[in-house]
Structure formats: structure tokens, C-alpha cells
Design a protein around this motif. Sequence first.
Motif, mmCIF file in Angstrom:
data_model
loop_
_atom_site.group_PDB
_atom_site.id
_atom_site.type_symbol
_atom_site.label_atom_id
_atom_site.label_comp_id
_atom_site.label_asym_id
_atom_site.label_seq_id
_atom_site.Cartn_x
_atom_site.Cartn_y
_atom_site.Cartn_z
ATOM 1 N N SER A 46 0.833 -1.205 0.000
ATOM 2 C CA SER A 46 0.000 0.000 0.000
ATOM 3 C C SER A 46 0.870 1.260 0.000
ATOM 4 C CB SER A 46 -0.916 -0.010 1.223
ATOM 5 O OG SER A 46 -1.640 1.187 1.304
ATOM 6 N N GLN A 47 1.922 1.254 0.780
ATOM 7 C CA GLN A 47 2.836 2.397 0.826
ATOM 8 C C GLN A 47 3.574 2.562 -0.500
ATOM 9 O OE1 GLN A 47 4.969 1.053 4.302
ATOM 10 N NE2 GLN A 47 3.971 2.579 5.616
ATOM 11 N N LYS A 48 3.929 1.452 -1.141
ATOM 12 C CA LYS A 48 4.580 1.516 -2.451
ATOM 13 C C LYS A 48 3.660 2.161 -3.482
ATOM 14 C CE LYS A 48 7.670 -2.415 -1.864
ATOM 15 N NZ LYS A 48 7.991 -3.789 -2.252
ATOM 16 N N GLU A 49 2.378 1.809 -3.426
ATOM 17 C CA GLU A 49 1.389 2.418 -4.322
ATOM 18 C C GLU A 49 1.318 3.921 -4.116
ATOM 19 O OE1 GLU A 49 -2.831 1.235 -4.748
ATOM 20 O OE2 GLU A 49 -2.017 -0.811 -4.627
ATOM 21 N N THR A 50 1.262 4.325 -2.859
ATOM 22 C CA THR A 50 1.212 5.746 -2.526
ATOM 23 C C THR A 50 2.480 6.457 -3.012
ATOM 24 O OG1 THR A 50 -0.158 5.300 -0.599
ATOM 25 C CG2 THR A 50 0.974 7.415 -0.643
ATOM 26 N N PHE A 51 3.618 5.810 -2.810
ATOM 27 C CA PHE A 51 4.893 6.388 -3.242
ATOM 28 C C PHE A 51 4.933 6.527 -4.761
ATOM 29 C CE2 PHE A 51 9.618 5.864 -3.942
ATOM 30 C CZ PHE A 51 9.928 7.175 -3.576
ATOM 31 N N GLU A 52 4.408 5.555 -5.511
ATOM 32 C CA GLU A 52 4.355 5.631 -6.970
ATOM 33 C C GLU A 52 3.473 6.799 -7.415
ATOM 34 O OE1 GLU A 52 6.070 4.101 -9.441
ATOM 35 O OE2 GLU A 52 7.230 3.236 -7.785
ATOM 36 N N LYS A 53 2.355 6.980 -6.745
ATOM 37 C CA LYS A 53 1.471 8.112 -7.056
ATOM 38 C C LYS A 53 2.176 9.438 -6.782
ATOM 39 C CE LYS A 53 -2.801 5.596 -6.195
ATOM 40 N NZ LYS A 53 -3.945 5.424 -5.301
ATOM 41 N N TYR A 54 2.919 9.478 -5.690
ATOM 42 C CA TYR A 54 3.698 10.671 -5.349
ATOM 43 C C TYR A 54 4.711 10.968 -6.458
ATOM 44 C CZ TYR A 54 7.470 13.324 -3.192
ATOM 45 O OH TYR A 54 8.454 14.248 -2.951
ATOM 46 N N LYS A 55 5.425 9.935 -6.925
ATOM 47 C CA LYS A 55 6.426 10.130 -7.975
ATOM 48 C C LYS A 55 5.774 10.577 -9.281
ATOM 49 C CE LYS A 55 8.540 6.212 -7.995
ATOM 50 N NZ LYS A 55 9.485 5.127 -8.262
ATOM 51 N N ASP A 56 4.592 10.022 -9.597
ATOM 52 C CA ASP A 56 3.877 10.429 -10.808
ATOM 53 C C ASP A 56 3.503 11.907 -10.758
ATOM 54 O OD1 ASP A 56 4.067 7.859 -11.835
ATOM 55 O OD2 ASP A 56 2.019 7.294 -11.261
ATOM 56 N N ASN A 58 4.942 14.220 -8.941
ATOM 57 C CA ASN A 58 6.188 14.988 -8.978
ATOM 58 C C ASN A 58 6.705 15.091 -10.415
ATOM 59 O OD1 ASN A 58 8.189 16.442 -7.609
ATOM 60 N ND2 ASN A 58 9.547 14.672 -7.649
ATOM 61 N N ARG A 59 6.596 13.999 -11.170
ATOM 62 C CA ARG A 59 7.016 13.993 -12.574
ATOM 63 C C ARG A 59 6.165 14.969 -13.386
ATOM 64 N NH1 ARG A 59 6.146 8.948 -13.366
ATOM 65 N NH2 ARG A 59 8.038 8.337 -12.308
ATOM 66 N N GLU A 60 4.864 14.959 -13.158
ATOM 67 C CA GLU A 60 3.976 15.881 -13.877
ATOM 68 C C GLU A 60 4.318 17.330 -13.583
ATOM 69 O OE1 GLU A 60 -0.324 15.376 -14.243
ATOM 70 O OE2 GLU A 60 -0.044 13.321 -13.520
ATOM 71 N N ILE A 61 4.575 17.628 -12.321
ATOM 72 C CA ILE A 61 4.950 18.993 -11.943
ATOM 73 C C ILE A 61 6.242 19.394 -12.651
ATOM 74 C CG2 ILE A 61 5.790 20.418 -10.019
ATOM 75 C CD1 ILE A 61 3.764 18.855 -8.237
ATOM 76 N N SER A 62 7.208 18.499 -12.675
ATOM 77 C CA SER A 62 8.483 18.785 -13.350
ATOM 78 C C SER A 62 8.270 19.056 -14.829
ATOM 79 C CB SER A 62 9.455 17.618 -13.176
ATOM 80 O OG SER A 62 9.879 17.518 -11.845
ATOM 81 N N GLU A 63 7.420 18.255 -15.476
ATOM 82 C CA GLU A 63 7.152 18.452 -16.898
ATOM 83 C C GLU A 63 6.495 19.798 -17.158
ATOM 84 O OE1 GLU A 63 4.875 15.017 -17.973
ATOM 85 O OE2 GLU A 63 6.629 13.687 -17.924
ATOM 86 N N ILE A 64 5.551 20.177 -16.305
ATOM 87 C CA ILE A 64 4.889 21.480 -16.456
ATOM 88 C C ILE A 64 5.900 22.601 -16.287
ATOM 89 C CG2 ILE A 64 3.225 23.059 -15.379
ATOM 90 C CD1 ILE A 64 1.530 20.485 -14.749
ATOM 91 N N CYS A 65 6.743 22.502 -15.270
ATOM 92 C CA CYS A 65 7.760 23.539 -15.025
ATOM 93 C C CYS A 65 8.749 23.625 -16.180
ATOM 94 C CB CYS A 65 8.494 23.272 -13.721
ATOM 95 S SG CYS A 65 7.483 23.528 -12.262
ATOM 96 N N GLU A 66 9.197 22.486 -16.686
ATOM 97 C CA GLU A 66 10.133 22.478 -17.809
ATOM 98 C C GLU A 66 9.511 23.129 -19.044
ATOM 99 O OE1 GLU A 66 11.424 18.453 -18.340
ATOM 100 O OE2 GLU A 66 12.396 18.411 -16.379
ATOM 101 N N ARG A 67 8.236 22.815 -19.305
ATOM 102 C CA ARG A 67 7.551 23.416 -20.446
ATOM 103 C C ARG A 67 7.467 24.928 -20.287
ATOM 104 N NH1 ARG A 67 2.437 21.295 -20.150
ATOM 105 N NH2 ARG A 67 1.717 23.155 -19.100
ATOM 106 N N GLU A 68 7.108 25.394 -19.097
ATOM 107 C CA GLU A 68 6.997 26.833 -18.862
ATOM 108 C C GLU A 68 8.348 27.531 -18.986
ATOM 109 O OE1 GLU A 68 4.190 28.713 -18.611
ATOM 110 O OE2 GLU A 68 3.283 26.799 -19.161
ATOM 111 N N ILE A 69 9.397 26.886 -18.497
ATOM 112 C CA ILE A 69 10.742 27.455 -18.621
ATOM 113 C C ILE A 69 11.125 27.570 -20.096
ATOM 114 C CG2 ILE A 69 13.198 26.964 -18.221
ATOM 115 C CD1 ILE A 69 12.269 25.786 -15.470
ATOM 116 N N PHE A 70 10.836 26.518 -20.875
ATOM 117 C CA PHE A 70 11.120 26.549 -22.307
ATOM 118 C C PHE A 70 10.370 27.690 -22.982
ATOM 119 C CE2 PHE A 70 9.711 25.431 -26.587
ATOM 120 C CZ PHE A 70 10.931 25.304 -27.231
ATOM 121 N N LEU A 71 9.065 27.793 -22.706
ATOM 122 C CA LEU A 71 8.261 28.841 -23.331
ATOM 123 C C LEU A 71 8.739 30.231 -22.931
ATOM 124 C CD1 LEU A 71 4.710 27.260 -22.944
ATOM 125 C CD2 LEU A 71 6.080 27.451 -25.038
#
Length: 87
Positions: A46-56, A58-71
Motif C-alpha cells: 500500500s505504501q509503495k502504491e502511494t509512493f508511486e502516485k507521489y512520484k507520478d 512529482n514527474r507531472e509537476i516537473s514536466e509542467i515547469c520544464e515546459r513553462e521554462i522553455f516557453l
Amino acid sequence: MNTLEDLYYGNLFPQEKCARLDDEVKELLKLLNRNEEKLTVTLTESQKETFEKYKDCNREISEICEREIFLNGFRLGAGIIIDVVNN
């Protein structure tokens, strides 16, 4: 073909150049992976599932930030060119 056409037709991949992996980044990635492995062996399923969701998320936030920095960088470069041409 000009640069904008190359970009439009998918012949340019500016995001690839963002992934420059110098020695410092490579070491941090190794450390990150090592620590993640140590952490996950201590977690319940159950904790691994939660951790995977957390990483997902975090990855989405990073992608949004990278896109905004590029733009923002693109807009800044275009603004500089406009200023140079107009002055």
C-alpha cells in the motif's frame, strides 16, 4: 526549410538538449536511485502504491515547469530579437 518550419514539422527536438547529463547530475541520479531502492524495500504494498502516485505527481509537476521554462526562454529570445530589430 527554416527553423520554425523544422520545429512545426517535428524535425527539431529542443527538449533533448535539456537533458544534458554532466557528472554532477549523473551522481545525483545514482544517489536518488540508490535511496529509492533502500526506501522501497521497507514499504508495504500500500505504501509503495502511494509512493508511486507521489512520484507520478512529482514527474507531472516537473514536466509542467520544464515546459513553462522553455516557453519563457523562447519568449525572452523573441523579445530580444524584436528589440534589436526595432532599435
